[in-house]
Design a protein around this motif. Sequence first.
Motif, PDB file in Angstrom:
ATOM      1  N   LEU A 199      45.082  48.119  43.776  1.00 23.63           N
ATOM      2  CA  LEU A 199      44.332  47.974  42.535  1.00 23.63           C
ATOM      3  C   LEU A 199      43.007  47.270  42.776  1.00 23.63           C
ATOM      4  N   TYR A 200      43.023  46.198  43.574  1.00 17.82           N
ATOM      5  CA  TYR A 200      41.783  45.469  43.882  1.00 17.82           C
ATOM      6  C   TYR A 200      40.823  46.333  44.697  1.00 17.82           C
ATOM      7  N   VAL A 201      41.375  47.077  45.656  1.00 21.02           N
ATOM      8  CA  VAL A 201      40.526  47.953  46.473  1.00 21.02           C
ATOM      9  C   VAL A 201      39.908  49.047  45.609  1.00 21.02           C
ATOM     10  N   ALA A 202      40.719  49.632  44.720  1.00 21.68           N
ATOM     11  CA  ALA A 202      40.210  50.687  43.840  1.00 21.68           C
ATOM     12  C   ALA A 202      39.147  50.141  42.885  1.00 21.68           C
ATOM     13  N   THR A 203      39.341  48.907  42.411  1.00 26.80           N
ATOM     14  CA  THR A 203      38.347  48.289  41.531  1.00 26.80           C
ATOM     15  C   THR A 203      37.017  48.118  42.247  1.00 26.80           C
ATOM     16  N   ALA A 204      37.094  47.728  43.517  1.00 25.50           N
ATOM     17  CA  ALA A 204      35.866  47.588  44.309  1.00 25.50           C
ATOM     18  C   ALA A 204      35.192  48.939  44.522  1.00 25.50           C
ATOM     19  N   LEU A 205      35.999  49.956  44.831  1.00 30.10           N
ATOM     20  CA  LEU A 205      35.446  51.281  45.096  1.00 30.10           C
ATOM     21  C   LEU A 205      34.850  51.909  43.843  1.00 30.10           C
ATOM     22  N   LEU A 206      35.525  51.727  42.711  1.00 23.22           N
ATOM     23  CA  LEU A 206      35.142  52.425  41.484  1.00 23.22           C
ATOM     24  C   LEU A 206      34.249  51.613  40.565  1.00 23.22           C
ATOM     25  N   SER A 207      34.086  50.327  40.833  1.00 25.91           N
ATOM     26  CA  SER A 207      33.255  49.490  39.958  1.00 25.91           C
ATOM     27  C   SER A 207      32.159  48.768  40.722  1.00 25.91           C
ATOM     28  N   VAL A 208      32.547  47.987  41.715  1.00 20.17           N
ATOM     29  CA  VAL A 208      31.572  47.150  42.416  1.00 20.17           C
ATOM     30  C   VAL A 208      30.559  47.997  43.184  1.00 20.17           C
ATOM     31  N   PHE A 209      31.033  48.944  43.980  1.00 22.25           N
ATOM     32  CA  PHE A 209      30.131  49.770  44.780  1.00 22.25           C
ATOM     33  C   PHE A 209      29.213  50.637  43.914  1.00 22.25           C
ATOM     34  N   PRO A 210      29.752  51.322  42.877  1.00 26.61           N
ATOM     35  CA  PRO A 210      28.851  52.079  42.004  1.00 26.61           C
ATOM     36  C   PRO A 210      27.817  51.212  41.306  1.00 26.61           C
TER      37      PRO A 210
END
Length: 312
Positions: A199-210
Amino acid sequence: MEAGNHTGVSEFLLLGLSEDPELQPLIFGLFLSIYLVTVLGNLLIILTISSDSHLHTPMYFFLSNLSFVDICFISTTVPKMLVNIQAQSKDISYIGCLTQVCFFTLFSGMDNCLLTVMAYDRFVAICHPLHYNVIMNPRLCNLLILISWVIIFCISLLHILLMVQLTFCIGTEIPHFFCELAQIIKLASSDTLINNISLYVATALLSVFPLTGILFSYSQIVSTLTRMSSAGGKYKAFSTCGSHLSAVSLYYGTGLGVYLSSAVTHSSKRSCIASVMYTVITPMLNPFIYSLRNKDVKGALGRLLSRASSCL
């Protein structure tokens, strides 16, 4: 709630926004109205763009995709809530909950990707205007959309595969109006370490990086605009970014509000109400943002409506 694990749990209970019977008709009417406005508004944007040749550009191609995703996004959660209110029920099947998690992750992730791609489009248009048509060619535009769908689908599928490994107690109550992944992980009675990491990794991929990509694009845009000598050129260039900036601010602002409300308060009801802005209000406001702040869309919408009225 009965104690003990139940690996074959068949349903969950969605507690919704309020358990007060007197508020249910008001909530039903409000969310039904929001849902209809969202669907009709976004459909109108898609129809306007597809029917006007002046809007067959990368910028509006991405906008029509965003409108489609917003329709799907709100349709993932609100209809089930309306059905439950109408039926005076709180049940959602285990399969139905998995489906909600999958599609909610898919469409929320696509929102992030599309806003990022739209920021890149504005970056190329303003910082490299002479090469815009070469860079933002139809093949690249379609490829960006396809890659986004594939990445987000794989992430959604991973969450589902991990979620089916969890066990839950019989009669598990979800303090939300839809099956939110973070809430479900908290309610699991088995080990959730891998789920939380994903969940944390997906949040980084889908929120932080974009978001980082969007901020970088606009930093370059601002840098380019400051070097322009013509005030009219600056205004014209930046006006094309106004609608997108408003949509980005609304989407990430409400998303951040949900995150902060969850971190600051332990009240699940307050977090649930805060998430309404992110999951329901944002898709509804996007058509207004792009139609009211964009002269091209307003002009095309006016021509579409005039043709429709002449046919009646």
